[in-house]
Design a protein around this motif. Structure first.
Motif, mmCIF file in Angstrom:
data_model
loop_
_atom_site.group_PDB
_atom_site.id
_atom_site.type_symbol
_atom_site.label_atom_id
_atom_site.label_comp_id
_atom_site.label_asym_id
_atom_site.label_seq_id
_atom_site.Cartn_x
_atom_site.Cartn_y
_atom_site.Cartn_z
ATOM 1 N N ARG A 1 -7.236 3.974 -2.562
ATOM 2 C CA ARG A 1 -6.534 2.920 -3.148
ATOM 3 C C ARG A 1 -7.308 2.097 -3.779
ATOM 4 O O ARG A 1 -6.940 1.236 -4.353
ATOM 5 C CB ARG A 1 -5.552 2.319 -1.884
ATOM 6 C CG ARG A 1 -4.655 3.297 -1.423
ATOM 7 C CD ARG A 1 -3.211 3.214 -2.241
ATOM 8 N NE ARG A 1 -2.231 3.504 -1.634
ATOM 9 C CZ ARG A 1 -1.575 4.686 -1.474
ATOM 10 N NH1 ARG A 1 -2.611 5.816 -1.892
ATOM 11 N NH2 ARG A 1 -0.877 5.143 -0.436
ATOM 12 N N LEU B 1 -14.119 1.398 4.983
ATOM 13 C CA LEU B 1 -12.942 1.423 4.592
ATOM 14 C C LEU B 1 -12.536 1.404 3.279
ATOM 15 O O LEU B 1 -11.700 1.679 2.704
ATOM 16 C CB LEU B 1 -12.139 -0.091 4.947
ATOM 17 C CG LEU B 1 -12.354 -0.542 6.421
ATOM 18 C CD1 LEU B 1 -11.635 -1.818 6.735
ATOM 19 C CD2 LEU B 1 -11.510 0.588 7.196
ATOM 20 N N TYR C 1 -6.238 -4.236 5.390
ATOM 21 C CA TYR C 1 -6.206 -3.008 4.679
ATOM 22 C C TYR C 1 -6.644 -1.641 5.642
ATOM 23 O O TYR C 1 -5.933 -0.859 5.479
ATOM 24 C CB TYR C 1 -7.598 -2.999 3.716
ATOM 25 C CG TYR C 1 -7.340 -3.922 2.539
ATOM 26 C CD1 TYR C 1 -6.139 -4.353 2.211
ATOM 27 C CD2 TYR C 1 -8.601 -4.745 2.047
ATOM 28 C CE1 TYR C 1 -6.016 -5.393 1.137
ATOM 29 C CE2 TYR C 1 -8.469 -5.320 1.043
ATOM 30 C CZ TYR C 1 -7.324 -5.818 0.407
ATOM 31 O OH TYR C 1 -7.167 -6.874 -0.610
ATOM 32 N N GLU C 2 -7.262 -2.207 6.780
ATOM 33 C CA GLU C 2 -7.379 -0.886 7.833
ATOM 34 C C GLU C 2 -5.969 -0.599 8.445
ATOM 35 O O GLU C 2 -5.948 0.629 8.794
ATOM 36 C CB GLU C 2 -8.458 -1.472 8.775
ATOM 37 C CG GLU C 2 -8.980 -0.488 9.805
ATOM 38 C CD GLU C 2 -9.859 -0.868 10.559
ATOM 39 O OE1 GLU C 2 -10.638 0.113 11.341
ATOM 40 O OE2 GLU C 2 -10.230 -1.940 10.778
ATOM 41 N N GLU D 1 -4.045 1.629 5.831
ATOM 42 C CA GLU D 1 -4.619 2.997 5.827
ATOM 43 C C GLU D 1 -4.078 3.908 7.103
ATOM 44 O O GLU D 1 -3.818 4.797 7.006
ATOM 45 C CB GLU D 1 -6.334 2.870 5.839
ATOM 46 C CG GLU D 1 -6.837 4.300 5.651
ATOM 47 C CD GLU D 1 -8.118 4.408 5.506
ATOM 48 O OE1 GLU D 1 -9.026 5.050 5.915
ATOM 49 O OE2 GLU D 1 -8.844 3.169 4.815
ATOM 50 N N ARG D 2 -4.236 3.198 8.121
ATOM 51 C CA ARG D 2 -4.006 3.872 9.385
ATOM 52 C C ARG D 2 -2.608 4.310 9.495
ATOM 53 O O ARG D 2 -1.900 5.228 9.866
ATOM 54 C CB ARG D 2 -4.374 2.933 10.636
ATOM 55 C CG ARG D 2 -3.911 3.676 12.087
ATOM 56 C CD ARG D 2 -4.263 2.919 13.261
ATOM 57 N NE ARG D 2 -3.704 1.532 13.153
ATOM 58 C CZ ARG D 2 -4.514 0.495 12.890
ATOM 59 N NH1 ARG D 2 -5.828 0.430 12.537
ATOM 60 N NH2 ARG D 2 -3.991 -1.007 12.960
ATOM 61 N N ASN E 1 1.888 2.365 -3.209
ATOM 62 C CA ASN E 1 0.882 2.924 -4.101
ATOM 63 C C ASN E 1 0.200 1.677 -5.097
ATOM 64 O O ASN E 1 -0.662 2.016 -6.053
ATOM 65 C CB ASN E 1 0.990 4.185 -4.690
ATOM 66 C CG ASN E 1 1.478 5.339 -4.009
ATOM 67 O OD1 ASN E 1 0.846 5.637 -3.030
ATOM 68 N ND2 ASN E 1 2.579 5.962 -4.412
ATOM 69 N N ASN F 1 -0.346 4.382 6.656
ATOM 70 C CA ASN F 1 0.343 5.196 5.637
ATOM 71 C C ASN F 1 -0.553 6.332 5.410
ATOM 72 O O ASN F 1 -0.054 7.065 4.568
ATOM 73 C CB ASN F 1 0.353 4.206 4.396
ATOM 74 C CG ASN F 1 1.135 2.867 4.527
ATOM 75 O OD1 ASN F 1 2.157 3.151 5.284
ATOM 76 N ND2 ASN F 1 0.721 2.032 3.788
ATOM 77 N N HIS F 2 -1.717 6.638 6.182
ATOM 78 C CA HIS F 2 -2.386 7.568 5.994
ATOM 79 C C HIS F 2 -3.002 7.709 4.550
ATOM 80 O O HIS F 2 -2.923 8.779 3.823
ATOM 81 C CB HIS F 2 -1.796 9.068 6.292
ATOM 82 C CG HIS F 2 -1.455 9.102 7.822
ATOM 83 N ND1 HIS F 2 -2.099 8.971 9.007
ATOM 84 C CD2 HIS F 2 0.067 8.860 8.407
ATOM 85 C CE1 HIS F 2 -1.560 8.954 10.019
ATOM 86 N NE2 HIS F 2 -0.077 8.811 9.540
ATOM 87 N N SER F 3 -3.033 6.585 4.043
ATOM 88 C CA SER F 3 -3.661 6.465 2.505
ATOM 89 C C SER F 3 -5.163 6.371 2.564
ATOM 90 O O SER F 3 -5.852 6.129 3.328
ATOM 91 C CB SER F 3 -3.097 5.371 1.872
ATOM 92 O OG SER F 3 -3.537 4.054 2.802
ATOM 93 N N SER F 4 -5.768 6.963 1.184
ATOM 94 C CA SER F 4 -7.019 6.987 0.802
ATOM 95 C C SER F 4 -7.203 6.778 -0.631
ATOM 96 O O SER F 4 -6.087 7.100 -1.318
ATOM 97 C CB SER F 4 -7.720 8.226 1.439
ATOM 98 O OG SER F 4 -6.941 9.150 0.729
ATOM 99 N N ASP G 1 0.706 -1.135 0.063
ATOM 100 C CA ASP G 1 -0.018 0.048 0.058
ATOM 101 C C ASP G 1 0.860 1.085 -0.050
ATOM 102 O O ASP G 1 0.558 2.359 -0.563
ATOM 103 C CB ASP G 1 -1.037 -0.320 1.243
ATOM 104 C CG ASP G 1 -1.855 1.302 1.164
ATOM 105 O OD1 ASP G 1 -2.771 1.343 0.638
ATOM 106 O OD2 ASP G 1 -1.335 2.012 2.316
#
Length: 253
Positions: A77, A98, A65-66, A69-70, A45, A72-75, A42
């Motif tokens: 994807r 999510l 996946y959660e 996201e926590r 990218n 990498n502070h990703s959104s 993740d």
């Protein structure tokens, strides 16, 4: 690929299999290693796809996946889970929360003897009541993407469309449908195969619906799916195929 399949007791379940309490299936990944791999991919990218069929496998994928996201502070994807055959009630709303794509194959739920006498028997009626819960996932804000799982089953989308709408065999069995609460409308099922699938591949701005500015990819069908008995959707034939505005197939008269 995080687990196997319910028919062979290799899908990872939160509780024992009903027909053999000595078995729960098992994960193909150690959860910590899976979480670490997902977080790293993740971070690079990459869009992630995880095969998960049993409720424990599905939960593990959602947790991974959660966690990514926590960390990498990703959104945005759009990670995907493939199959999602029996999911815990607690995890159904997590798809929408999510932003995880529910990539499902409606024809896998075709209620023949294999589904009713093997699949459902193996996990028991309580878990079988959450079989292929695409309607519940969508109602809780999850994005559906439908496909075939070819070459395991046919590429023909009309058989899957029919199953998504009826939750019955072509003969109308079982009489009340297999988990009938999960039936979709024809429009909802078509959307899963078209715009939903395009969204899952980051192509919704150019594909998936007939709109100005999008690719002229379309088919002309032998019958109007919105007007016929849904039990004969699988009899639909493609008369014409247009790709990028060019006719690439024309059926013989």
């Amino acid at each position: 690929m995080i687990d196997g399949v319910i028919e062979s007791h290799t899908a990872a379940m939160l509780g024992p299999y009903s027909d053999d309490p000595s078995l729960k299936g098992k994960l193909f990944w150690d959860p910590d290693k899976y979480n670490s791999a997902i977080a790293e991919l993740d971070k690079r990218n990459l869009q992630l796809f995880t095969h998960a069929i049993g409720d424990y496998g599905i939960r593990t994928a959602l947790d991974g996946y959660e966690n990514a996201e926590r960390l990498n502070h990703s959104s945005g994807r759009r990670p995907r889970i493939e199959h999602i055959e029996s999911v815990s009630n607690a995890d159904i709303p997590r798809f929408g929360k999510l932003g995880v794509i529910a990539s499902m194959q409606p024809l896998h739920s075709y209620p023949n003897n294999d589904t009713l006498d093997v699949w459902a028997r193996n996990i028991g009626p309580e878990r079988a009541s959450r079989a292929w819960v695409w309607k519940s996932i969508a109602n809780d804000g999850g994005q559906l993407a439908f496909g075939s799982d070819w070459p395991v089953v046919t590429l023909n989308p009309f058989k899957g469309l029919q199953t998504a709408v009826t939750r019955q065999t072509s003969e109308g069995l079982p009489k009340d449908g297999f988990v009938p609460s999960q039936r979709l409308s024809v429009a909802e099922a078509i959307r899963g195969y078209t715009l939903g699938a395009a969204f899952a591949g980051f192509r919704e701005k150019t594909e998936g619906s007939l709109e100005p500015g999008k690719l002229a990819d379309l088919i002309v069908l032998s019958q109007n799916l919105f007007q016929i008995d849904p039990h004969i959707i699988d009899k639909t034939k493609v008369l014409t195929t247009v790709v990028g505005g060019r006719v690439v197939f024309q059926s013989k008269p």
